[in-house]
Each structure stands twice: as structure tokens, then as C-alpha cells.
Design an enzyme around this catalytic site. Structure first.
Site, PDB file in Angstrom:
ATOM      1  CB  SER A 264      35.626  33.736  38.771  1.00 47.85           C
ATOM      2  OG  SER A 264      36.854  34.012  38.112  1.00 47.85           O
ATOM      3  CE  LYS A 265      35.679  35.513  45.803  1.00 51.64           C
ATOM      4  NZ  LYS A 265      35.063  35.622  47.124  1.00 51.64           N
ATOM      5  NE  ARG A 266      41.785  34.770  43.214  1.00 54.58           N
ATOM      6  CZ  ARG A 266      41.869  34.782  44.527  1.00 54.58           C
ATOM      7  NH1 ARG A 266      41.404  33.763  45.219  1.00 54.58           N
ATOM      8  NH2 ARG A 266      42.418  35.792  45.156  1.00 54.58           N
ATOM      9  CE  LYS A 267      41.171  33.037  35.917  1.00 52.71           C
ATOM     10  NZ  LYS A 267      40.882  31.814  35.171  1.00 52.71           N
ATOM     11  NE  ARG A 482      39.474  40.512  43.009  1.00 57.39           N
ATOM     12  CZ  ARG A 482      38.349  41.139  43.306  1.00 57.39           C
ATOM     13  NH1 ARG A 482      37.871  42.065  42.498  1.00 57.39           N
ATOM     14  NH2 ARG A 482      37.710  40.854  44.399  1.00 57.39           N
TER      15      ARG A 482
END
Length: 496
Positions: A264-267, A482
Site C-alpha cells: 500500500s502507498k502508506r507503507k 513519507r
RNA sequence: GGCGUUAUGGUGUAACUGGUUAACACGUCGCCCUCUCAAGGCGAAGAGUCCGGGUUCGAGCCCCGGUAACGCUACCA
């Protein structure tokens, strides 16, 4: 067996949704489909699944084309190249889906549902609260022809739902299908929901569209991600309701974050644009993807784990794919990319640097930001180095304002990231979005922009922030934020 | 919660149809090379194959039972 017979021509497809940046998972599944088709003299089809108008991003489709081509995964049929089974864009096929929904309606395999989203939401919440599986309660399943006629005449919007047995004439209580990598998989029908097939806006859901299109486009093998296993019984039910031959199913493992959750783009950076713009070579990314899940014989090229797309077509064995979800490990990808960079001739390396790091387009845009800001040309690099660097980590005295403590600063940066993720990458969209956030959280425009400037450029002094971010690109800008947040998190953990 | 899938060092993979001290790559650590950093060379640590039973002369591979992780559980794909 109900699967496609071996004489059938091999036809496979990928069906990405134009909902944002092209995804690394799309590249992975695309690679597998490409190899499968090439190995069997089959056709590789690209179909655009743009049936969700709420998530539709107009620029997305072109980015999908560009990034798949960049990787060397060309398709034989698709929206841009045509083919005998078009159109290849689902939004242009709505009439087809409507007709097929009607067939289902007439055969009693589907029914009209007049429940509103709000009503359904209430029911779902109750079910979850009562620890029951959230499922459509079947309210509209047995409406009389009269009631349906009245509702229709009253202009009530409706959806069309799949009538999952055994409620109807078909009393089968379960559906079994074969996954080519795992064997037989069975689902009891009381665990299969009456899925919506046609939405009230007239567009189909994935389930209807993918079955209808796969059949009409004569797809022999459905090679897709593991997340689809749970809905495969719905698809099988649809094939049966239409009386169609069922394709072979290959469910590939899901790429994972370091913590094993679905990538996922969060991680993780998941945008193919990110990998392209951060200087990964397509050959390296393809090679790395080919390592995920196995499939290549271990002794290829002396066990160096390095191989080309052509070699994959020659040697890849689908039945050797491991189905445990592989972690997409940037560390190893970077090593591999380094290997490819080193293998280039000095001249090729120079050309790659020139085109990918100092491309004319990129330099032109940066130049236009710099002309009024320097007195000698040698100063060009002073304010622009962040455009050419990968690791830009601002020291605390750069990003931390005297008026703010560390915690609220990092929290605000997190908010900035969330806002930017959801914003179009244009000046007109970015400026109000950021200012709105600042107002909500009582951060002045200056504090707001200076923090972001520090994160993106590593400095308190830079060319105009928004223009710089636009030139630098969305994928890389977001990744930089991020990574900043991650680095700070690690630092905080160390202090404890 | 329900259903489904999966399970080999930190990570990616190997291990012929069950057969020697579980192999390779990345990463980590050390040494060599060297003005630095990489690259390159050499070497080391790190898993006894999720756990518990069973079958067998012998199990990472077969059987049974657990556990955990992940996925799905939308008028998203």
C-alpha cells in the site's frame, strides 16, 4: 472439468482501473499475463475497467499505457491499439452489460433491488454490531411483479443483484472451482452475498463486467491477484447462469509491505511513475518482479537471479509459483538496479543519466524557476540540488519552527501528506487545498509552506514551493514526505 | 465475527517422485583493496523448515489437529 479445453486459443488480459497512478501490482500481474501469453503464442489484452465514476481519474489511463510500455509489456489488443473484440474500455460497453443483466433478470438469476444506500448502511451497521456477517438481507428478492412495476413506474432508482442459490430454482448449496495454483476451492452459498451487478447509475460492478467481457473477449485464463479468490464463486455462478464456459483461474500472491500486509502507498511507493522518475531501470524492475513468487528456475544465469523479460518468456514455469505473499523489498530492488546500472557501457550510462536525470524537459522547467534567482550560472546547483537527489532529510533546525513543537509539526506534516495525496497536481488545486488545511489546523500560510518546503527541498530557501513540487512530480513529492515522516519516527524511537 | 488462502534465516527464493551437517541471492558484520565512498575479492553470524501429534528405517516435503498472518466481507476494483 469445466475449465477451458486445451485446444482453445490462449487469451489473457489485465484489467486495471484508471483511479490514480498506475500500480506496481498492475505491473506484476501484467508481467505474468504477458509471459503466459508469449509462452503459448496467445494474445495479451489490455482492458480498462473504468466503471467506477466516483474514483475515475482522467489522466490515469494514459499513465497506465505509458508505464506498461516503459516496462516493455506491450499488449496485442487494447483501447489504443484496437482489436477484434472492442471496445476495450468498459465505460463504452454499458449497453452490453445492460443487455446481459436483462438476460439474467429474465432467467431469474438476478433481481431488481430498490433499497437505498442509506437503508443498506443501516442494516450493515446493525449486522456488524450483532456480530453477524454483513450481508444483503434479501429484502427485494421476492418482490412481486406488481411491486416491481409500481416501483419502476414511480421512477425509483434500482440496482440489479445476483440471485445466489439456493434461494432460487437452483438448489445447489455450494460452488467449487479450481485454482490452477491451489487446487479445488469451495464456498458454501450462504457465505456468498447477493452481489450488486448493475449499479443504479447504470454502470456494472466489476463482477458483472469482468465475466461478460472475459467471455465476449474469449479469455481462456484469468490470471489475477489473490484478493479475487473470495469473489470467484460469484463469477462462476455468473458463467453458469449465462451457460458459458468457465476460464481457468490463476490467483497470484499479493505483493506485501515489510509488515506482510497487502502492499500500500502508506507503507511503500507503489506508483510505477515513482519508480520511473526515481531512476529505476525498467529491466531491473521487471527482473525484480520476476523474483516475486518464484517461477524462474534457480540455476538460470548461474543463479545470479538476474534475467531479462525474454529469458522469462523462455524459462518461466507458472506451476512453480509460490503462493505465499512475497514482501516487495526495496533494498533488494535497489541492489538489482545497481547491478543493471553497472552493466551498462559508459556511453549508455551517460545517455541514461542525461535523459533520466537531466532530461531536457526537466531541466527546462527547473531553469524557468531559476532565471531570476541567480547571478552566475555556477549558482544553479545551489538552489536546485534537491531536484536531483534521492535523500533529502532536513535537519531539525530547518523544518522545526520556533513556535511549534516537534509533535504538532509532525502531525501537521502527516495532514499535509493526506491532503496532497488527494489533490490534483496543479497549482490551482494545490494552493487552496493546502491553505484550507492550514486554516482548519490554525497554521499560518507561512508556517504551512515553510514546513513543506523544508521537507521537499531540505532547506528554508528554495524556488517557489508549489512550482517546484509540480516539476518534481507528485509521486516523488509524496514519497519524500513519507520518508521524512518515517525517518522522524525512527529517530523518536531511538530516543526512547 | 464469518469465509477463504498461506506458512523454509531479517527479506526473496532452492532442496529430484520423503534420503546425508537445509542451498543460493539481498541485507547485516568483519577483513582485503583504497585518498574517501561505492564497486570488487575473501570470510562470518543468522533458520533446523509456524506449533503439536501421527505414518515411516527416515519428513521441510505425506496425514490429522491447532496457531498466526494475510485477503475478502461496498451501488471499489
Amino acid at each position: 472439468m469445466t475449465s477451458a479445453s486445451s485446444e482453445t486459443a490462449i487469451r489473457v488480459r489485465i484489467a486495471p482501473s484508471p483511479t490514480g497512478d498506475p500500480h506496481v501490482g498492475t505491473a506484476y500481474i501484467g508481467l505474468l499475463n504477458y509471459i503466459y501469453a508469449r509462452q503459448r503464442s496467445g494474445k495479451f489484452v489490455l482492458r480498462i475497467e473504468d466503471t467506477d465514476r466516483t474514483r475515475f481519474v482522467p489522466t490515469s489511463e494514459q499513465m497506465i499505457f505509458d508505464s506498461l510500455r516503459w516496462l516493455g509489456l506491450g499488449w496485442d489488443e487494447g483501447p489504443d491499439v484496437g482489436g477484434p473484440f472492442g471496445p476495450y474500455r468498459q465505460s463504452e460497453r454499458t449497453e452490453i452489460y445492460r443487455e446481459h443483466a436483462d438476460i439474467l433478470l429474465n432467467r431469474g438469476k438476478a433481481y431488481r433491488c430498490f433499497c437505498t444506500p442509506e437503508e443498506l448502511e443501516v442494516v450493515r451497521k446493525q449486522q456488524i454490531a450483532a456480530k453477524l456477517p454483513p450481508r444483503y438481507p434479501g429484502t427485494c428478492r421476492h418482490l412481486s411483479a406488481e411491486q416491481i412495476g409500481q416501483n419502476l413506474a414511480a421512477g425509483k432508482p434500482c440496482t440489479i443483484r445476483l440471485a445466489v442459490p439456493p434461494h432460487g430454482a437452483d438448489l445447489t448449496s455450494s460452488t467449487t472451482f479450481r485454482d490452477e495454483l491451489r487446487g479445488q476451492i469451495t464456498f458454501e452459498h450462504n457465505n456468498v452475498d447477493d452481489q450488486i451487478l448493475l449499479k443504479s447509475d447504470g454502470f456494472p460492478t466489476y463482477h458483472l463486467a469482468n465475466v461478460v467481457d472475459d467471455h465476449l473477449m474469449q479469455i481462456s485464463d484469468v490470471i489475477r491477484a489473490e484478493e479475487w479468490i473470495s469473489s470467484t464463486p460469484k463469477h462462476v455462478l455468473l458463467y453458469k447462469a449465462f451457460g458459458w464456459q468457465i476460464p481457468r483461474f490463476w490467483h497470484m500472491p499479493l505483493l506485501r509491505n515489510l509488515d506482510k500486509s497487502k502492499i500500500s502507498k502508506r507503507k511503500n511507493p507503489v506508483s510505477l511513475i515513482y519508480y520511473r522518475d526515481s531512476g529505476y531501470l525498467p529491466e531491473a524492475l521487471i527482473n525484480f518482479l520476476g523474483l516475486m513468487g518464484g517461477g524462474m528456475p534457480a540455476d538460470i544465469n548461474d543463479g545470479t537471479e538476474q534475467f531479462t523479460l525474454a529469458e522469462m518468456v523462455e524459462h518461466f514455469v507458472f506451476t512453480d509459483i509460490r503462493v505465499g505473499g512475497p514482501v516487495f523489498d526495496l533494498t533488494k530492488l535497489k541492489w538489482l538496479n545497481g547491478e543493471y546500472l553497472r552493466k551498462l557501457t559508459p556511453e549508455d550510462f551517460f545517455q541514461v543519466v542525461r535523459s533520466r536525470v537531466f532530461g531536457d524537459d526537466y531541466l527546462r522547467q527547473i531553469s524557468s524557476l531559476m532565471q531570476t534567482r541567480i547571478e552566475t550560472l555556477a549558482q544553479f546547483g545551489d538552489l536546485t540540488s534537491f531536484f536531483f537527489s534521492d535523500n533529502v532529510i532536513p535537519p531539525q533546525d530547518v523544518f522545526l519552527s520556533k513556535k511549534r513543537n516537534l509533535e504538532e509539526t509532525l502531525n501537521f506534516a502527516q495532514d499535509q501528506l493526506a491532503v496532497l495525496e488527494a489533490t490534483d497536481w496543479t497549482h490551482d488545486a494545490l494552493e487552496p487545498a493546502l491553505k484550507k488545511l492550514g486554516e482548519e489546523k490554525s497554521w499560518s500560510v507561512k508556517e504551512n509552506f515553510m514546513l513543506l518546503r523544508a521537507i521537499i527541498t531540505g532547506s528554508t530557501m528554495s524556488p517557489p514551493l508549489l512550482e517546484s513540487m509540480i516539476v518534481f512530480g507528485k509521486a516523488r513529492s509524496l514519497d519524500r514526505i513519507r520518508r521524512f515522516l518515517e525517518a522522524q519516527k525512527k529517530l523518536a524511537a531511538q530516543k526512547k
